[in-house]
Design a protein around this motif. Structure first.
Motif, PDB file in Angstrom:
ATOM      1  N   LEU A 263       0.825  -1.200   0.000  1.00 13.62           N
ATOM      2  CA  LEU A 263       0.000   0.000   0.000  1.00 13.62           C
ATOM      3  C   LEU A 263       0.868   1.262   0.000  1.00 13.62           C
ATOM      4  O   LEU A 263       1.996   1.260   0.478  1.00 13.62           O
ATOM      5  N   ILE A 264       0.320   2.331  -0.532  1.00  5.97           N
ATOM      6  CA  ILE A 264       0.886   3.674  -0.561  1.00  5.97           C
ATOM      7  C   ILE A 264       2.123   3.763  -1.456  1.00  5.97           C
ATOM      8  O   ILE A 264       2.092   4.415  -2.499  1.00  5.97           O
ATOM      9  N   TRP A 265       3.230   3.090  -1.064  1.00  5.62           N
ATOM     10  CA  TRP A 265       4.478   3.310  -1.788  1.00  5.62           C
ATOM     11  C   TRP A 265       4.800   2.223  -2.808  1.00  5.62           C
ATOM     12  O   TRP A 265       5.749   2.348  -3.580  1.00  5.62           O
ATOM     13  N   GLY A 266       3.998   1.145  -2.849  1.00  4.39           N
ATOM     14  CA  GLY A 266       4.363  -0.016  -3.657  1.00  4.39           C
ATOM     15  C   GLY A 266       4.322   0.192  -5.156  1.00  4.39           C
ATOM     16  O   GLY A 266       4.927  -0.572  -5.913  1.00  4.39           O
ATOM     17  N   LYS A 267       3.594   1.220  -5.632  1.00  2.00           N
ATOM     18  CA  LYS A 267       3.508   1.443  -7.077  1.00  2.00           C
ATOM     19  C   LYS A 267       4.561   2.420  -7.589  1.00  2.00           C
ATOM     20  O   LYS A 267       4.611   2.695  -8.782  1.00  2.00           O
ATOM     21  N   SER A 268       5.365   2.944  -6.704  1.00  2.00           N
ATOM     22  CA  SER A 268       6.377   3.922  -7.101  1.00  2.00           C
ATOM     23  C   SER A 268       7.746   3.265  -7.185  1.00  2.00           C
ATOM     24  O   SER A 268       8.301   2.830  -6.172  1.00  2.00           O
ATOM     25  N   GLY A 269       8.287   3.212  -8.381  1.00  2.00           N
ATOM     26  CA  GLY A 269       9.626   2.666  -8.543  1.00  2.00           C
ATOM     27  C   GLY A 269      10.674   3.515  -7.852  1.00  2.00           C
ATOM     28  O   GLY A 269      11.687   3.008  -7.361  1.00  2.00           O
ATOM     29  N   HIS A 270      10.449   4.841  -7.793  1.00  2.00           N
ATOM     30  CA  HIS A 270      11.405   5.732  -7.131  1.00  2.00           C
ATOM     31  C   HIS A 270      11.520   5.386  -5.652  1.00  2.00           C
ATOM     32  O   HIS A 270      12.624   5.252  -5.107  1.00  2.00           O
TER      33      HIS A 270
END
Length: 272
Positions: free
Chosen positions: A70-77
């Protein structure tokens, strides 16, 4: 007296500015976290073969929908930054022996050899010959984590140190690693074949290393002898098209271009 009764306009304007600022921050957060990106199973492209069917049967995760944290898992950065910090704390430190090979032009190639810590599940001698990413070597966190896991599952590992990448190994010829040079990797593989005549090979390349191992296997059919399979992880396929991408500001791509260029400059200047 009438001037004192006038209602000032500043608070309303100020509230509007605050609202706009909050909206802008929320937009940046949603954009940076890539929250609008839908989840989906990986797209698989493969030729129907016994090996492909075995891999699909053994790795059901390949056909399942990826559900990120959740929250940060879709951001590669953020994933990259988090691993960069957490990896320095939690990465294992496998013990290996450093080997030195003198190349025909006088260059000194090095690789680290790690013996297995348990018996392989099929009882055979299998060696992973590993080529790291650009400017990387066996002491990088992701390589240490990978080697530690492989050792515990019965694999011997040989990890190439890209020429010039290790700060404590001086260059002995006027060249360093390049995008398509397979000489050092080939020398490491030949050493493994001669030293362990009974072993079979799993060839693994990360990023730039993926290009090198695929090129090495395609240069000569003899290079494919005793190779069970090859795995290329996050390989780039066209340096020219990648260069165009790295010059874009969208998704902060140009920021990575600066980081990679700065890292390369530091390596070159360290051998000045």
């Amino acid at each position: 007296r009438s001037a004192m009764l006038e209602t000032p306009e500043l608070p309303a304007v100020f509230d509007g500015v605050k609202l706009a600022a909050v909206a802008a921050v929320l937009y940046v957060i949603v954009r940076c976290l890539n929250l609008k990106s839908p989840t989906a199973p990986p797209e698989l492209v493969y030729q129907d073969s016994a090996l492909a069917r075995f891999l699909l049967k053994s790795c059901p995760l390949l056909t399942k929908e990826y559900i990120p944290p959740l929250i940060w898992g879709k951001s590669g950065h953020i994933q990259t930054a988090l691993y960069g910090k957490m990896g320095r704390v939690r990465s294992p430190h496998p013990y290996g022996l450093r080997k030195y090979l003198t190349m025909p032009d006088g260059a000194t190639a090095t690789f680290d050899l790690f013996e297995p810590q348990s018996e392989h599940c099929i009882g055979e001698d299998v060696t992973m010959v590993i080529c790291p990413g650009i400017a990387n070597h066996s002491e990088k966190q992701y390589i240490r984590t990978f080697v530690d896991y492989a050792q515990k599952n019965g694999y011997r590992c040989a990890v190439l140190n890209h020429l010039g990448a290790l700060p404590n190994i001086e260059l002995t010829s006027p060249r360093m690693f390049t995008y398509g040079c397979t000489w050092e990797f080939g020398a490491m593989v030949n050493y493994i074949k001669k030293t362990y005549p009974q072993t079979q090979l799993v060839v693994v390349g990360f990023s730039l290393g993926g290009n090198i191992v695929c090129k090495y296997l395609g240069e000569s059919q003899a290079n494919q002898e005793r190779v069970l399979c090859s795995v290329s992880v996050c390989q780039g396929y066209s340096a020219l098209r990648a260069q165009e991408t790295f010059m874009q500001w969208d998704q902060c791509r140009r920021f990575y271009n600066f980081l990679m260029a700065d890292n390369m400059k530091k390596i070159i200047l360290s051998h000045r």
